[in-house]
Write a protein that holds these residues in place. Structure first.
Motif, PDB file in Angstrom:
ATOM      1  N   ILE A   1      21.080  65.345   4.833  1.00  0.00           N
ATOM      2  CA  ILE A   1      22.308  66.115   5.264  1.00  0.00           C
ATOM      3  C   ILE A   1      23.113  66.503   3.950  1.00  0.00           C
ATOM      4  N   ALA A   2      23.598  65.324   3.499  1.00  0.00           N
ATOM      5  CA  ALA A   2      24.518  65.518   2.196  1.00  0.00           C
ATOM      6  C   ALA A   2      23.997  66.321   1.051  1.00  0.00           C
ATOM      7  N   GLN A   3      22.437  66.052   0.923  1.00  0.00           N
ATOM      8  CA  GLN A   3      21.645  67.023  -0.171  1.00  0.00           C
ATOM      9  C   GLN A   3      21.478  68.300   0.422  1.00  0.00           C
ATOM     10  N   GLY A   4      21.904  68.552   1.604  1.00  0.00           N
ATOM     11  CA  GLY A   4      21.334  70.063   2.161  1.00  0.00           C
ATOM     12  C   GLY A   4      20.121  70.331   2.328  1.00  0.00           C
TER      13      GLY A   4
ATOM     14  N   ALA B   1      16.398  67.871   6.984  1.00  0.00           N
ATOM     15  CA  ALA B   1      17.297  66.859   7.405  1.00  0.00           C
ATOM     16  C   ALA B   1      17.282  66.557   8.925  1.00  0.00           C
TER      17      ALA B   1
ATOM     18  N   THR C   1      17.322  60.672  -4.197  1.00  0.00           N
ATOM     19  CA  THR C   1      17.397  62.125  -3.772  1.00  0.00           C
ATOM     20  C   THR C   1      16.053  62.608  -4.175  1.00  0.00           C
TER      21      THR C   1
ATOM     22  N   SER D   1      16.479  71.250   4.212  1.00  0.00           N
ATOM     23  CA  SER D   1      16.034  71.906   5.044  1.00  0.00           C
ATOM     24  C   SER D   1      15.403  71.154   6.407  1.00  0.00           C
TER      25      SER D   1
END
Length: 243
Positions: A208-211, A215, A62, A213
């Motif tokens: 996307i899973a991390q949110g 992604a 991440t 911007s």
């Protein structure tokens, strides 16, 4: 003292010898983390001449965790010098020792780089070979990162200890620093190999899973490739830097 601190995935092992060979005469130390699936994964194949320290990275990738953890490593292990938080696909041809001297003279605490994407002829995505050089394998220069994806294509390449920020930015007064060191460095981006589409699809899911911007950015490239069977590099050869 100039030190590289980097992280890479084992599936990018073909790039690692090129990276080490490029930098081992340009910097004083290379510290690297290998993203391993288990605590028993061997690191022996990565222990090349010029590599100062090699560590396992047991965590799922991440961006914030990586940046914060390597920042902690840099502040804990080092207490002086210059740090380069770069990726293994980022190659700087600059004389880095001269750059550090220039930064000392001007009082700059970091230097910023401009991304130039390197492609094989025709925009195809070949596997990286041991030889010839990456410059010969990927001779075409263009700006896919910025012009296709609309992505940020500048980043901090070298910082004066203990200043450490996110991958692309440092906190503080950027305008003041940039006035001290007004020129951009060029870094050549050897991301565009045979595995890049698969990595981008995985990265899209992770972002996307991390949110995140941004992604959506990798998906622009994968959709383009699936439509054309290659990257149409002729559409992205407009440069905004002076080589």
């Amino acid at each position: 003292m100039i030190r590289i601190v980097t992280l890479f995935e084992p599936e990018r092992a073909a790039l690692w010898p090129h990276f080490v060979e490029h930098y081992r005469e340009r910097v004083d130390e290379i510290h690297a983390f290998v993203q391993c699936a288990t605590d028993t994964d061997s690191l022996e194949g990565y222990r090349l001449p010029g590599v100062t320290a090699l560590h396992r990275w047991p965590h799922r990738f991440t961006v914030p965790f990586w940046g914060n953890s390597l920042g902690w490593y840099a502040r804990t292990v080092f207490n002086s010098g210059y740090l380069m938080p770069i990726d293994v696909d980022e190659f700087i041809n600059e004389d880095l020792q001269t750059l550090a001297t220039e930064m000392e003279r001007t009082g700059a605490i970091y230097a910023t780089g401009w991304c130039v994407d390197r492609f094989a002829a025709g925009g195809h995505l070949p596997e990286i070979a041991a030889e010839p050089s990456l410059e010969e394998q990927f001779p075409v220069m263009c700006e896919v990162t910025k012009l296709m994806c609309g992505a940020v294509n500048t980043k901090v390449l070298i910082t004066k200890w203990p200043h450490w920020g996110a991958i692309h930015h440092l906190g503080g007064t950027a305008e003041e620093n940039d006035a001290r060191l007004p020129r951009l460095l060029v870094f050549h981006h050897y991301k565009w190999d045979g595995g890049v589409i698969g990595r981008m699809k995985k990265r899209t899911r992770d972002l996307i899973a991390q949110g995140a911007s941004y992604a959506h950015e990798p998906g622009i490239v994968t959709a383009h490739f699936e439509q054309h069977g290659r990257i149409r590099i002729e559409d992205y050869n407009v440069f905004q830097w002076d080589p």
